[in-house]
Write a protein that holds these residues in place. Structure first.
Motif: not given
Length: 137
Positions: A72-94
């Motif tokens: 039932d999803l008929v359309e979807y779009g976004v604008r990217f405003t900031k990157p998601v920084v993913v650290p090199d650790d066990d926690k990652g990025a939430t």
């Protein structure tokens, strides 16, 4: 019955480097900014960043997990405003995704609902104008 103002249950996703590696393999996007701290820094990035399309796909899950039929999803779009920084650790990025029905319109025997999605990593919004349109039955 879907109504304007309805808030969808939030969704929290944790992205770790291993998720980026898997996504790179599935998508074919092996750009080193998604796995190399050295290359990300050389381009002025704050660290390795998640693929934009991975962030976008994760965001729409707040909607597809809520509607009865993901078709039932008929359309979807976004604008990217900031990157998601993913650290090199066990926690990652939430990243936490929330959504709210903006408006519902009647169309023939059903209708369409426009849903605004908010994506926040840390304290920052990472997507702008993220909107899904779903079929209402």
């Amino acid at each position: 019955m879907i109504q304007a103002g309805t808030e969808l249950p939030p969704l929290t996703v944790t992205l770790r480097r291993e998720n980026l590696v898997r996504y790179a393999g599935a998508s074919g996007d092996f750009n080193p900014i998604h796995w190399s701290d050295r290359m990300a820094a050389a381009l002025g990035l704050p660290g390795v960043i998640a693929h934009g399309m991975l962030t976008m796909a994760s965001a729409v899950r707040v909607v597809t997990d809520w509607i009865a039929d993901p078709a039932d999803l008929v359309e979807y779009g976004v604008r990217f405003t900031k990157p998601v920084v993913v650290p090199d650790d066990d926690k990652g990025a939430t990243v936490t995704f929330s959504a709210k029905v903006d408006k519902v319109t009647k169309v023939d025997q059903g209708g369409l609902a426009e849903i605004d999605i908010t994506a926040v990593a840390g304290e920052e919004k990472v997507l702008g104008r993220a909107r899904a349109v779903v079929r209402v039955r």
